[in-house]
Design an enzyme around this catalytic site. Structure first.
Site, PDB file in Angstrom:
ATOM      1  N   LYS A 118      46.903  37.193  34.274  1.00 18.83           N
ATOM      2  CA  LYS A 118      46.158  36.545  32.983  1.00 18.83           C
ATOM      3  C   LYS A 118      45.110  37.593  32.028  1.00 18.83           C
ATOM      4  O   LYS A 118      45.232  37.625  30.996  1.00 18.83           O
ATOM      5  CB  LYS A 118      45.574  35.378  33.609  1.00 18.83           C
ATOM      6  CG  LYS A 118      44.410  34.692  32.208  1.00 18.83           C
ATOM      7  CD  LYS A 118      43.588  33.484  32.682  1.00 18.83           C
ATOM      8  CE  LYS A 118      43.552  32.681  34.241  1.00 18.83           C
ATOM      9  NZ  LYS A 118      42.759  31.498  34.138  1.00 18.83           N
ATOM     10  N   LYS A 130      38.473  37.029  42.542  1.00 16.90           N
ATOM     11  CA  LYS A 130      38.279  34.972  42.366  1.00 16.90           C
ATOM     12  C   LYS A 130      37.086  35.068  43.408  1.00 16.90           C
ATOM     13  O   LYS A 130      37.307  35.730  44.399  1.00 16.90           O
ATOM     14  CB  LYS A 130      38.935  34.464  42.129  1.00 16.90           C
ATOM     15  CG  LYS A 130      39.134  33.051  41.624  1.00 16.90           C
ATOM     16  CD  LYS A 130      39.308  32.566  40.505  1.00 16.90           C
ATOM     17  CE  LYS A 130      38.720  31.456  40.338  1.00 16.90           C
ATOM     18  NZ  LYS A 130      38.954  31.487  37.854  1.00 16.90           N
ATOM     19  N   GLY A 169      31.903  31.745  35.624  1.00 19.63           N
ATOM     20  CA  GLY A 169      32.152  30.800  36.128  1.00 19.63           C
ATOM     21  C   GLY A 169      33.614  29.414  36.634  1.00 19.63           C
ATOM     22  O   GLY A 169      34.798  30.492  36.031  1.00 19.63           O
ATOM     23  N   ASP A 170      33.684  28.739  37.017  1.00 18.58           N
ATOM     24  CA  ASP A 170      34.911  27.775  36.640  1.00 18.58           C
ATOM     25  C   ASP A 170      34.491  26.424  37.559  1.00 18.58           C
ATOM     26  O   ASP A 170      33.327  25.973  36.745  1.00 18.58           O
ATOM     27  CB  ASP A 170      35.968  28.398  38.428  1.00 18.58           C
ATOM     28  CG  ASP A 170      37.663  29.023  37.551  1.00 18.58           C
ATOM     29  OD1 ASP A 170      37.864  28.376  37.495  1.00 18.58           O
ATOM     30  OD2 ASP A 170      37.697  27.273  39.044  1.00 18.58           O
ATOM     31  N   THR A 213      37.842  28.869  26.756  1.00 14.13           N
ATOM     32  CA  THR A 213      38.945  27.952  27.524  1.00 14.13           C
ATOM     33  C   THR A 213      39.661  26.799  27.139  1.00 14.13           C
ATOM     34  O   THR A 213      41.227  26.820  26.628  1.00 14.13           O
ATOM     35  CB  THR A 213      38.407  27.678  28.850  1.00 14.13           C
ATOM     36  OG1 THR A 213      37.703  28.996  29.660  1.00 14.13           O
ATOM     37  CG2 THR A 213      40.371  27.672  29.738  1.00 14.13           C
TER      38      THR A 213
END
Ligand code: NDP
Ligand code: 2IT
Length: 450
Positions: A118, A130, A169-170, A213
């Site tokens: 990505k 991640k 963030g996620d 996003t």
């Protein structure tokens, strides 16, 4: 795919599975990439000779640590923290942090692996990483969230830095958590740097990052529709999730004249046949970001139907935007979407469709934008936040949005370049995988056996 490639993929996967037992989501993400890349690697022996795929499935580094903290009752709680530093061939590790009780090594490795491709697609210089924790932010007080974030960063800070690894963030990590994490990093290191993205606007954040996003996934859907001389105007859109990505996908859909009709959380979904408008969206933003309540309250407030324990894929639509989590569309749900006339899927979430669902989409020849392309707008805007931090100069909303939009257009072009099949169908899965792979693979070759 030919039989030869099948055998090669199976042999490769047997080794990955043996070496990473039980990490089912990681196996799933690797298999999808390998199926796309294997024929390309065979045509370009420089990649197979250099064992590029074999190296890419092995993280450069995995950090696993204890996160002890004290809850409001004075009891000690222990969570597990992780950071997967997957690939730094094209830039510092970059990728979000997820706080959710389901988090484990396999899930974070799948996310880190996807992130490598990505980030490469964005054209910005970012490697892939991640992290996160099995901490459950639900029903925690603000002070508990802060104490957890401080403990998490007390260990993580020694492994990251603005030129080393830049988290964001996620799921379960938004502006509030980034604030507490940033505060603790600054306190321990005595440095004010761009070590995290998604920061508040007063302390180094970028305009449009919160929106990026969701906006990006809608821009990507619009680009896909353009290939059939269509636009999003008047399209009925189903959306899952009601967090950061879903909220701003809805906002952009409204701007573009589409009609978003569903939202969900892990308890169920709401269906609003009149469409979610700006006023209703403001209610959702307050409900989710301030009150931290459940989406069911939307149904009570606006007198629409709430479907307890269900996902929104049975609702008739032209476009579906999965924006909640991995594997949230299975084969049966994909088939139902197709039967109901859905012909555009743009993935705001990471790997929301199971491999069987993806197969349904590709066989039906719909416009299917996989997450690593369609949701890349978030990390791309994180890259723009890093640029602004380095320059110590903020850009306007218009400037950032215009750059984000152009990046999504470019990602779409890359997918078309590498994914267009002989019959003219654009296989965005293949296009995104090969398009993301080349830059990382070539950089790894340039840098020797790394
Ligand atoms: P949030 O935490 O803001 O929202 C997540 C939403 O999805 C919530 O509505 C949540 O419901 C729902 N959800 C989470 N887990 C599950 C589950 N296991 N089953 C059903 N529903 C679930 O996260 P984001 O909006 O940031 O992330 C959503 C997706 O987008 C994730 O896949 C993430 O990896 C991906 N993504 C996020 C980016 C970003 O910039 N934030 C960038 C690119 C991709 P509930 O509150 O009930 O848990
Ligand atoms: O999955 C993702 O791309 C993200 N959660 C955003 C990562 C980032 O560094 O902004």
């Amino acid at each position: 795919m030919s039989e030869l490639f099948d055998v090669q993929v199976n042999e490769f996967m047997a080794k990955v599975i043996a070496k990473n037992p039980g990490e089912t989501e990681f196996h799933q993400a690797v298999k999808e990439i390998v199926e796309s890349i294997m024929p390309f690697v065979q045509e370009n022996p420089k990649y197979s000779n250099k064992k590029i795929l074999e190296r890419m499935v092995e993280p450069e580094r995995v950090i696993l640590f204890r996160v002890p903290w004290v809850d409001d009752k004075g009891e000690i709680q222990v969570n597990r923290g992780y950071r997967i530093e997957m690939n730094s061939a094209i830039g510092p590790y970059k990728g979000g942090l997820r706080f959710h009780p389901t988090v484990n090594l396999g899930i974070l490795k799948f996310l880190a692996f996807e992130q490598v491709f990505k980030n490469s697609l964005t054209t910005l210089p970012m490697g892939g990483g991640k992290g996160g924790s099995d901490f459950d932010p639900k029903r925690k007080s603000d002070n508990e969230i802060m104490r957890f974030c401080q403990s998490f960063m007390t260990e993580l800070q020694r492994h990251i830095g603005p030129d080393t690894d830049v988290p964001a963030g996620d799921i379960g990590v938004g502006g509030r958590e980034i604030g507490y994490l940033f505060g603790q990093y600054k306190r321990i290191r005595n440095e004010f740097t761009g070590v995290l993205t998604g920061k508040g606007i007063n302390w180094g954040g970028s305009l449009i990052r919160p929106e990026a996003t969701g906006y990006g996934a809608v821009y990507f859907a619009e680009e896909m529709l353009k290939t059939r001389n269509e636009t999003l105007k008047d399209k009925i859109v189903t959306i899952s999730g009601s967090g950061n990505v879903a909220q701003y996908a809805v906002e952009k859909l409204i701007h573009m004249g589409a009609k978003p009709v569903t939202l969900s959380d892990s308890s169920g979904f709401i269906y609003d046949p009149d469409g979610i408008d700006m006023e209703k969206l403001q209610f959702v933003l307050h409900l989710k970001n301030v009150k931290r309540g459940r989406i069911e309250e939307y149904a009570l407030k606006y007198n629409v139907k709430y479907y307890e324990g269900q996902r929104p894929w049975s609702v008739k639509c032209h476009v579906a935007l999965p924006c909640a989590t991995q594997n949230e569309i299975n084969k049966e749900e994909a088939e139902e979407l197709m039967l109901n006339g859905c012909y555009v899927v743009s993935e705001g979430a990471n790997m929301p469709s199971t491999p069987e669902a993806v197969e349904v989409f590709l066989k039906s020849k719909i416009l299917y934008g996989p997450g690593k392309a369609a949701n890349a707008g978030g990390v791309a805007t994180s890259g723009l936040e890093m640029t602004q931090n380095s320059m110590r100069l903020p850009w306007t909303r218009e400037e950032v949005d215009q750059r984000l939009h152009q990046i999504m257009i470019n990602i779409h072009e890359t997918c078309v370049k590498y994914g267009t099949e002989q019959n003219g169908y654009i296989n965005y899965v293949k296009g995104a995988n090969i398009g993301g792979f080349i830059k990382v693979a070539d950089s790894m070759i340039d840098q020797g056996v790394i």
